[in-house]
Design an enzyme around this catalytic site. Sequence first.
Site, PDB file in Angstrom:
ATOM      1  CE  LYS A  51      -3.838  -2.350   2.261  1.00 55.35           C
ATOM      2  NZ  LYS A  51      -4.652  -2.598   3.463  1.00 55.35           N
ATOM      3  CD  GLN A  95      -3.448  -4.232   6.491  1.00 57.14           C
ATOM      4  OE1 GLN A  95      -3.582  -3.150   5.931  1.00 57.14           O
ATOM      5  NE2 GLN A  95      -3.828  -5.360   5.922  1.00 57.14           N
ATOM      6  CG  ASP A 118      -9.306  -0.209   4.584  1.00 60.72           C
ATOM      7  OD1 ASP A 118      -9.092  -0.371   3.377  1.00 60.72           O
ATOM      8  OD2 ASP A 118      -8.578  -0.649   5.488  1.00 60.72           O
TER       9      ASP A 118
HETATM   10  N1  GUN Z   1      -6.595  -6.996   6.125  1.00 57.29           N
HETATM   11  C1  GUN Z   1      -6.751  -7.692   4.976  1.00 57.29           C
HETATM   12  N2  GUN Z   1      -7.256  -6.889   4.016  1.00 57.29           N
HETATM   13  C2  GUN Z   1      -7.426  -5.672   4.569  1.00 57.29           C
HETATM   14  C3  GUN Z   1      -7.922  -4.434   4.074  1.00 57.29           C
HETATM   15  O1  GUN Z   1      -8.312  -4.279   2.909  1.00 57.29           O
HETATM   16  N3  GUN Z   1      -7.940  -3.416   4.964  1.00 57.29           N
HETATM   17  C4  GUN Z   1      -7.514  -3.558   6.243  1.00 57.29           C
HETATM   18  N4  GUN Z   1      -7.571  -2.497   7.049  1.00 57.29           N
HETATM   19  N5  GUN Z   1      -7.068  -4.696   6.732  1.00 57.29           N
HETATM   20  C5  GUN Z   1      -7.016  -5.747   5.893  1.00 57.29           C
END
Ligand code: GUN
Length: 308
Positions: A51, A95, A118
Amino acid sequence: MILDGKMVAQEERKKLCTLITSYQEMGLRAPKLAIVLVGHNPASETYVSNKMKACHEVGIEVDKLAFEEDITEQELLNVIHQLNTDSSVDGFIVQLPLPEHIRESMVLTEIDYRKDVDGLTPMSMGRSIQGLRAIPSATPAGIRTLLEYYHIQTAGKHVVVIGRSNIVGKPMAIMLMQRPYLSLPSMSASTLGDATVTVCHSKTDHLEAICRTADIIIVAAGCPGLVKANMVQPGATVIDVGINRIEDPSTPRGYRLVGDVDFEHVAPIAGAISPVPGGVGPMTIVSLLKNVVVVYGGKLLGAKVGEE
Ligand code: GUN
């Protein structure tokens, strides 16, 4: 047809890069994302570094706030509250998964939904369900963009979603059954929606038979090889959201990534299929970037998330 998420995400990043460059030529600051990471889950560390790399590529500033596994829930909530009020941060994510002693629901509930890039907070999801302006969940939004890119229509189609998670299954089902709508100004106008959606999960009887009636199957079950050739009708679209690590001593890392679809046997039958890796994963990341830019742009235009 292979639904090439890697290529589509690259195209989308180019568009974002052009947009951000134009903002900077106007003398404006760069959009800024903060990423909260707790502990050292290897998959999470990989996702976060991907990311961050994608942010750098398009000109989004990114701050990583990394904490050890033993941070308390209250300490983490204090971090969230600070990010909520930090006007230099357009959006932030926490995350997942979090360590067991921290309640995910508590943390997500405290994130200001206007910065929830998100799209995972109860407010974002609740507002989306009601058709109010909200930041869309990143993975479903990425899938939507992928379907749109390849002109795969959903109106009137039977979509089977396998998986009922808050992060993919539920928001995906909602997004596809809704009337096409503008979830945010400028970037998320979508022609997709109007589908007839069936949501299946681990307790569903007759999964195979239900899948065989699908025009589009979207699987996010975390179960390698779950979708087999006998579950897919010829010509159907298959979207694989699974990212499973399978031990493989013959690879340098000792594992390889596989999805929830038996790709080898399903691909010859499906009309269109997304691979793992290189399908939905890159699209999720680019959706996150888009969400950051939309929040940032909304501030510029005065059209903010939550303004109705
Ligand atoms: N863990 C796995 N995929 C994601 C995601 O798209 N966002 C977040 N915050 N955690 C994750």
